[in-house]
Design a protein around this motif. Structure first.
Motif, PDB file in Angstrom:
ATOM      1  N   GLN A   5     -10.067   0.110  14.133  1.00 24.07           N
ATOM      2  CA  GLN A   5      -8.976  -0.637  13.341  1.00 24.07           C
ATOM      3  C   GLN A   5      -8.973  -0.527  11.288  1.00 24.07           C
ATOM      4  O   GLN A   5      -9.779  -0.062  10.890  1.00 24.07           O
ATOM      5  N   VAL A   6      -8.328  -0.018  11.207  1.00 23.40           N
ATOM      6  CA  VAL A   6      -7.221   0.371   9.535  1.00 23.40           C
ATOM      7  C   VAL A   6      -6.481  -0.856   9.188  1.00 23.40           C
ATOM      8  O   VAL A   6      -5.712  -1.843  10.088  1.00 23.40           O
ATOM      9  N   ARG A   7      -7.215  -1.840   7.958  1.00 24.16           N
ATOM     10  CA  ARG A   7      -6.603  -2.697   7.544  1.00 24.16           C
ATOM     11  C   ARG A   7      -5.742  -1.576   6.260  1.00 24.16           C
ATOM     12  O   ARG A   7      -6.568  -0.931   5.379  1.00 24.16           O
ATOM     13  N   VAL A   8      -4.357  -1.980   5.851  1.00 22.76           N
ATOM     14  CA  VAL A   8      -3.222  -1.087   5.014  1.00 22.76           C
ATOM     15  C   VAL A   8      -3.275  -1.704   3.975  1.00 22.76           C
ATOM     16  O   VAL A   8      -2.319  -2.798   3.793  1.00 22.76           O
ATOM     17  N   PHE A   9      -3.268  -2.338   2.575  1.00 24.95           N
ATOM     18  CA  PHE A   9      -2.506  -3.114   1.247  1.00 24.95           C
ATOM     19  C   PHE A   9      -1.891  -1.997   0.539  1.00 24.95           C
ATOM     20  O   PHE A   9      -3.619  -0.607   0.117  1.00 24.95           O
ATOM     21  N   THR A  10      -1.212  -2.329  -1.185  1.00 16.70           N
ATOM     22  CA  THR A  10      -1.455  -1.576  -2.300  1.00 16.70           C
ATOM     23  C   THR A  10      -2.010  -3.391  -3.188  1.00 16.70           C
ATOM     24  O   THR A  10      -1.391  -4.058  -2.967  1.00 16.70           O
ATOM     25  N   ASP A  11      -2.253  -2.944  -4.611  1.00 22.29           N
ATOM     26  CA  ASP A  11      -2.900  -3.274  -5.538  1.00 22.29           C
ATOM     27  C   ASP A  11      -2.300  -2.661  -6.540  1.00 22.29           C
ATOM     28  O   ASP A  11      -3.353  -3.137  -7.591  1.00 22.29           O
ATOM     29  N   GLY A  12      -1.452  -2.070  -6.767  1.00 23.15           N
ATOM     30  CA  GLY A  12      -1.333  -1.395  -7.971  1.00 23.15           C
ATOM     31  C   GLY A  12      -0.035   0.021  -7.336  1.00 23.15           C
ATOM     32  O   GLY A  12       0.680  -0.683  -5.994  1.00 23.15           O
ATOM     33  N   PRO A  13      -0.111   0.498  -8.216  1.00 21.02           N
ATOM     34  CA  PRO A  13       1.084   1.548  -8.505  1.00 21.02           C
ATOM     35  C   PRO A  13       0.570   2.836  -7.556  1.00 21.02           C
ATOM     36  O   PRO A  13      -0.178   2.756  -8.134  1.00 21.02           O
TER      37      PRO A  13
END
Ligand code: EPU
Length: 436
Positions: free
Chosen positions: A285-293
Motif C-alpha cells: 500500500q501507499v499513502r498519498v498526501f500533500t503538506d505544501g504547494p
C-alpha cells in the motif's frame, strides 16, 4: 451502458480514506486470450469489473469457451472444446486488445482469422511488429477485407528482434511461441509488469518462459499446458490515477492492494512535484498526501520502467495545479495530448508543440462540460473535475469504463461528490441544487 451517460462531479472536496486497487486491465486483456492455449479449464482471480473484460469474455464465449463466474472477481474458463479460429469485425472492433486473439489462436491451432481492431488502420497504429513476429515463427500473414489471416505448418521457434519496444507485439509473440517447436528468443522486448504477469500465468500452466521483465525473453515451446488458478496483478495505472487524484484535491488517501515496485516511476515524479508518499512494500500500500504547494516539474514518458504514457494525462492535470511552468514530453504514444483542449475549457493553460506540452500552472481549475476522448484522458478530466471549483460534466464515459472498475463508487467512498447520470436531461435540477 448508454453513450449519453456522463459523470457529474462537484469539485473541491479533499479525497480522504482508503481505496482498493483492482486487477490490471492491460494484464487481464492479455491473460484472457491466453486461456485459449490451456489444455484444461483454468480459474482467473482478481479480474477487474471493466468493459474490456466483458468484451474479452464474450469473444471467448463466441469462440466456444465455457465461462463461469465463481465470484465477483473470479472466473472459471474452459476453452478445451473450442473449434472456431475466427474473431469477426463485430467483436474485434469493440476493443483494441482483441488482436491478442491472433497470437493465442495461432498458438493453439496454427491458424487464425482475426479482424483488425476497429478504428485503427495499419498506418495509424501499426501492427507490423506483431506480423513480423508471427512470420518469424513460420506463419503466413495475409490482410484481406480487414481480416488478418494467419496460418503455419507448424509454428517453429526463432529469433525475433523488435524494431520498436512494443507491448502488444511482445504479448502476441509470447502467445504464439509458447507451444511452437523449439526455442524462441525475443529481443528488444517490452518490460511492462503485464508482460511479466502474462509469462507468470503461462508458466503456472507449465510453459517454459524466462526473462520476462528484461529486454530478452526466452521461450522453449511445450506441448501441453495444464489448468491453473491465477490472480491478476494490481493495476499500476489505476493506482497512479488515485494517487494523483488524492494529491490534486489536497487529500490524504491510503491506496491499497498495489505492487509498490510497479509504482516507482510514478512515486518518483510525484515526489518531485512535492507530494508526500509513504510506500509500504510489506503491506502492498501507499499513502498519498500533500503538506505544501505543488512544484513545477518536467516529465518524460518512457517504456517501463520509465514514467508510463498511461499516466501522462493525469500527471499533466496535476501540474496545472502546481506553481510555475512544467514541460511534459510524450515519447511513447502519438496522440496522447488530445485531452488538452478539454482541459483548457476548465481553465488550464497548456500549449502543445509536437511531443511537448508546456504547462503554465494556474493553481486552479474551474468546472465545465468536457468529453473524454480516450480512457486516460477521461481519468485526467475526472481528476480535474474533482479538484476544480464548480461542477464538471464528463461525457463519453464509456472510455473510462473500459479500464476503471467502479470509479464512481471508489471516489464516493473517498468523499467525492460524483454521480453517474444515465439520463442527462433529468440531471440538471439535481446539479443546480448541488452546485451552490
Ligand atoms: N508500434 C509499431 N508497430 C507495432 C506495434 C507498435 O510501430 O507493430 C509502435 C506504436 O505505434 C507506438 C509504440 O510502438 O508508438 C508503442 O506501442 P505498443 O505496442 O507498446 O502499445 P500497445 O500494445 O498498442 C499498450 C497498452 C496501452 C499503452 C501502450 C504503451 C495494452 C492493452 N495497451 O498498447 O495502454 O499506452 O502499451 O505503454 O496493454 C491504456 O491502458 O490506456 C493504453 C492505451
Amino acid at each position: 451502458m448508454n453513450s449519453s451517460d456522463r459523470f457529474v462531479i462537484k469539485g473541491g472536496r479533499r479525497l480522504m480514506g482508503e481505496v482498493e486497487i483492482s486487477g490490471a486491465k492491460n494484464a487481464v486483456v492479455a491473460i484472457l486470450p491466453a486461456v485459449l492455449l490451456c489444455d484444461e479449464p483454468c480459474v482467473i482471480e482478481n479480474v477487474p469489473d471493466i468493459s474490456d473484460v466483458v468484451i474479452s469474455l464474450q469473444i471467448l464465449e463466441e469462440l466456444g469457451a465455457i465461462v463461469e463466474k465463481l465470484g465477483p472477481h473470479t472466473y472459471r474458463i474452459d476453452a478445451t472444446g473450442i473449434k472456431s479460429t475466427c474473431v469477426p469485425y463485430e467483436s474485434a472492433r469493440r476493443m483494441r486488445a482483441s488482436y491478442y486473439f491472433m497470437g493465442a489462436l495461432l498458438g493453439r491451432f496454427s491458424k487464425a482469422r482475426v479482424s483488425m481492431p476497429g478504428g485503427c488502420p495499419l498506418g495509424a497504429r501499426p501492427i507490423d511488429q506483431h506480423l513480423k513476429a508471427f512470420q518469424k515463427l513460420g506463419a503466413q500473414c495475409k490482410l484481406e477485407q480487414g481480416m488478418v489471416d494467419l496460418s503455419a505448418n507448424p509454428l517453429k521457434g526463432n529469433q525475433i528482434f523488435f524494431d520498436v519496444v512494443t507491448v502488444g507485439a511482445t504479448v502476441n509473440a509470447i502467445l504464439a511461441a509458447v507451444k511452437a517447436e523449439g526455442l524462441t528468443v525475443i529481443g528488444n522486448a517490452a518490460k511492462e509488469p503485464h508482460i511479466v504477469d502474462l509469462a507468470s500465468f503461462l508458466n503456472s500452466m507449465g510453459a517454459d518462459i524466462i526473462g520476462a521483465g528484461t529486454d530478452t525473453i526466452k521461450i522453449r515451446g511445450v506441448k501441453y499446458l495444464h489448468g491453473t488458478d491465477y490472480p491478476i496483478i494490481p493495476d499500476q495505472i489505476e493506482a497512479g490515477t488515485y494517487m494523483v487524484a488524492a494529491a490534486a484535491t489536497g487529500g490524504n488517501v491510503l491506496v491499497k492492494n498495489v505492487t509498490v515496485r510497479h509504482l516507482n516511476s510514478i512515486i518518483s515524479v510525484m515526489e518531485k512535484i512535492g507530494v508526500q508518499i509513504e510506500a509500504d512494500e510489506e503491506h502492498d500500500q501507499v499513502r498519498v498526501f500533500t503538506d505544501g504547494p505543488l512544484i513545477k516539474t518536467n516529465v518524460k514518458t518512457r517504456p517501463h520502467p520509465g514514467f508510463p504514457t498511461d499516466m501522462q494525462p493525469q500527471i499533466s492535470t496535476l501540474l496545472c495545479l502546481a506553481e510555475g511552468t512544467s514541460m511534459v514530453k510524450e515519447d511513447v504514444s502519438e496522440q496522447r495530448f488530445q485531452y488538452v483542449d478539454e482541459l483548457r475549457r476548465m481553465g488550464a493553460d497548456i500549449q502543445v508543440d509536437g511531443k511537448v506540452a508546456v504547462i503554465e500552472g494556474t493553481g486552479r481549475l474551474t468546472g465545465a462540460p468536457v468529453k473524454a476522448c480516450d480512457l486516460r484522458a477521461g481519468a485526467a478530466l475526472m481528476i480535474a473535475g474533482l479538484a476544480a471549483s464548480g461542477v464538471t460534466y464528463v461525457e463519453d464515459i464509456f472510455h473510462v469504463e473500459r479500464g476503471y472498475s467502479d470509479m464512481v463508487g471508489k471516489l464516493r467512498a473517498l468523499g467525492a461528490e460524483i454521480v453517474k447520470e444515465t439520463h442527462p436531461d433529468e440531471a440538471e435540477p439535481l446539479l443546480q441544487e448541488n452546485a451552490g
